[in-house]
Design an enzyme around this catalytic site. Sequence first.
Site, PDB file in Angstrom:
ATOM      1  N   GLU A  52     -39.362  17.672  -6.957  1.00  0.00           N
ATOM      2  CA  GLU A  52     -38.483  17.623  -8.130  1.00  0.00           C
ATOM      3  C   GLU A  52     -38.497  18.918  -8.941  1.00  0.00           C
ATOM      4  OE1 GLU A  52     -40.506  15.221  -7.168  1.00  0.00           O
ATOM      5  OE2 GLU A  52     -39.402  13.329  -7.110  1.00  0.00           O
ATOM      6  N   PHE A 114     -44.936  -0.203 -11.965  1.00  0.00           N
ATOM      7  CA  PHE A 114     -45.019   0.765 -10.870  1.00  0.00           C
ATOM      8  C   PHE A 114     -44.054   1.931 -11.134  1.00  0.00           C
ATOM      9  CE2 PHE A 114     -43.498   2.216  -6.638  1.00  0.00           C
ATOM     10  CZ  PHE A 114     -44.673   2.856  -6.269  1.00  0.00           C
ATOM     11  N   GLN A 115     -44.558   3.143 -11.012  1.00  0.00           N
ATOM     12  CA  GLN A 115     -43.806   4.376 -11.259  1.00  0.00           C
ATOM     13  C   GLN A 115     -43.178   4.404 -12.648  1.00  0.00           C
ATOM     14  OE1 GLN A 115     -41.277   5.194  -7.783  1.00  0.00           O
ATOM     15  NE2 GLN A 115     -43.018   6.321  -6.926  1.00  0.00           N
ATOM     16  N   LYS A 164     -33.367   0.971 -14.568  1.00  0.00           N
ATOM     17  CA  LYS A 164     -32.673   0.508 -13.366  1.00  0.00           C
ATOM     18  C   LYS A 164     -31.716  -0.648 -13.664  1.00  0.00           C
ATOM     19  CE  LYS A 164     -33.395  -0.382  -8.503  1.00  0.00           C
ATOM     20  NZ  LYS A 164     -34.330  -0.563  -7.395  1.00  0.00           N
ATOM     21  N   MET A 482     -50.697  40.506 -10.456  1.00  0.00           N
ATOM     22  CA  MET A 482     -50.762  40.714 -11.899  1.00  0.00           C
ATOM     23  C   MET A 482     -52.116  40.266 -12.439  1.00  0.00           C
ATOM     24  SD  MET A 482     -48.991  42.193 -14.166  1.00  0.00           S
ATOM     25  CE  MET A 482     -47.217  42.179 -14.333  1.00  0.00           C
TER      26      MET A 482
END
Lengths: 585, 184
Positions: A52, A114-115, A164, A482
């Site tokens: 993502e 969940f999630q 949802k 760096m």
Amino acid sequence: MVREITGAEMVIKALIEQNVKHLFGYPGGAVLPIYDEIYKQNHIQHILVRHEQGALHAAEGYARSTGKVGVALVTSGPGATNAVTGLTDAMLDSIPVICITGQVPTGLIGMDAFQEADVVGITRPCTKHNYLVKDIDDLARTIHEAFYIASTGRPGPVVIDIPKNIQFASGPYQTNKKIAHPTYRPQVKGDQNDIRKAVDIIASAKKPVFYTGGGIINSGPAASKLLRELVKLTDYPVTSTLMGLGAFPASDRHWLGMLGMHGTYEANLAMHDCDVMINIGARFDDRITGRLDAFSPNSTKIHIDIDKSSINKTVQVDLPIIGDAAHVLEDMLRIWKDKKPKIDTKALAAWWQQIDTWRNKKCLSYKQSREHIMPQYAIERLYELTKDRDTYITTEVGQHQMWAAQYYHFDEPNRFMTSGGLGTMGYGLPAAVGVQIAHPDSLVIDIGGDGSVQMTMQEMATAVQHGAPIKIFILNNSYLGMVRQWQELLHEERYSHSYSEAMPDFVKLAEAYGGVGFKVEKPDELDDAIREMISVDKPVIFDCRVQKLANCFPMIPSGEAHNNMLLGDSENIGSAIGEKGKVLV
Amino acid sequence: MNSPQQTVGSAYFITESSQKEETHTLSVLVDNEPGVLARVIGLISGRGYNIDSLTVSEISHQKHISRITIVTFGTPQVIEQITHQLERLIPVHRVYDLTAGGPHIERELALVKVLGKGEARLEALRLAEAFKAQVADASTGHFVFQITGRPNKIDQFISLMKPLGLVNVARTGIAAVSRGAEQI
């Protein structure tokens, strides 16, 4: 009766109405209804990323190279938390991005489902605004409002969290009516009296400098044109931040190069010694100012910015003008042409003479090697061999990023995509995918380091799947360059964990993904390999083995002022920073 | 120019501000929507600003507008930043700096619980009368005084109650409006 559609249909319908052509995303349980709608239509092309974070950076690259809003779609919980780096990146660089996140059904919110994650809570500080849509009747209006907020004023990321059950629920669709937002009204037009005052101050300058930033690019191509006109009219020098590169052509004689920590000698000295500083769309970032109490001590400062909170945040200015760069520049030019003020041409000639003596320091020169490819040389050759093409450059973060800014020269805006504010390693590869999707026929190159590219390397698969022939040009020195440079500077060359012993074979890696790999180790092989890379119509990983211990110069060392720069390896960089400075870095 | 104070520093250079800190009362009008208080508080804590007192309540039911009154302190530069940063939040209508705007009225309410018997109990009641505090609840062993007024009056009352059996205080924080005919 108005026909009712589901929330998932509404999302796609609203995106189509907002003229969205591409969507960067990753499916999951809480966004399945939206993915089902994506399956049923042909207006929007979905680009399947591999993480993502990649979706957000690709949307950023898309947005920055087109000026349009970039759109990402991710699922709830881990999908959303993975997006946070990209959102924060877009926040700090003011990039218009919409991120739609799935959420568990409203009845399960707060139940540790969940999630489930508190996405509006997590993303509140890293977005311009965010929404949790709890009512189907609010959904379409919210999406339209999100586009408005993301793309106007000082642009930024907006998250829309959609549970949802709202995606399944039905309601009437609302079209994008232009209604005045009750509280959000960005100020685009500058105060006319202040602009008049600014013209007087600018015209009376003896040692002026334009200090320009990403605000000009965000304002659109018109702002870049107006800036060019103003510079031509005044004959004043211009420098720019990393974010503003390309707004003013690097090939123009008024161009001083980038300023700041790794900016040119002439740009930083001009900033330090100027008597009038005209800041257009930049924000006095700490990488630019160095030591604040020694920053441009004798100048009258004009600051044009669309965000009121940028004014006097770090540097106190004499004349602030709140407004959009293009609007203010347009008014400024009109007033200038009306007034026809007399410029002190004698003083200006002396100022240019002074600037030329600084230029003669040739601060970007470096010691050439016949044995090794110098990283600066690699960028110079890449520039020479691609400058006449329709080229877009993205970068990762580190030494290679600064070398790209110094040695690749940009003549047009929206051609250089880099993570400035947040400094996100791993930005450039997915951003290049986003740019290539927006410009399928252009040459898109990610200038990377061996460290950064491995943070988002999985997006190679995205590039291959969607036929995006990006070129990943890695300046490979086996170090986190760096970090190593700062360890040399601050920690007596104790290179703690900045060397990568297990470097992958990038050629094989490219082939494993279905792309093409190149490996170059000698300077005289470089040109041919770059030419070959350009001719390949597939994603390429170009492993350019460069001199391992090269440092990025010029450099304003920690806590120093603009007129105290390190110019090259000959100087003793180990003692350049005081004891207290080391503690504070 | 070359004093050690000026030659040290860092890429993150921290300048000691020579400006003096001031206390300001800000009035923030916001849309009364879920999460708006979290936005305001998150901004203040995230950017490291200070809060002395914060009150929030809906003031217009029809328009769903709430008024948040924040008492904060910082240098003038920081106060200006707080104001402008708050104005950037999308649901914020306006931010008024009442302290910078001129004379204004600040009031607070406190409930003060005092336990005691005998002389201390009588003294507490006498002081409460002198401060025009009301008895909101009482038994033979305790009082709950309700006192309203300027914050410093409440501070004073609380410190007087301490030796007289003070056990608990609840304060509302400051509500403030400007003086005169202005609509702030």
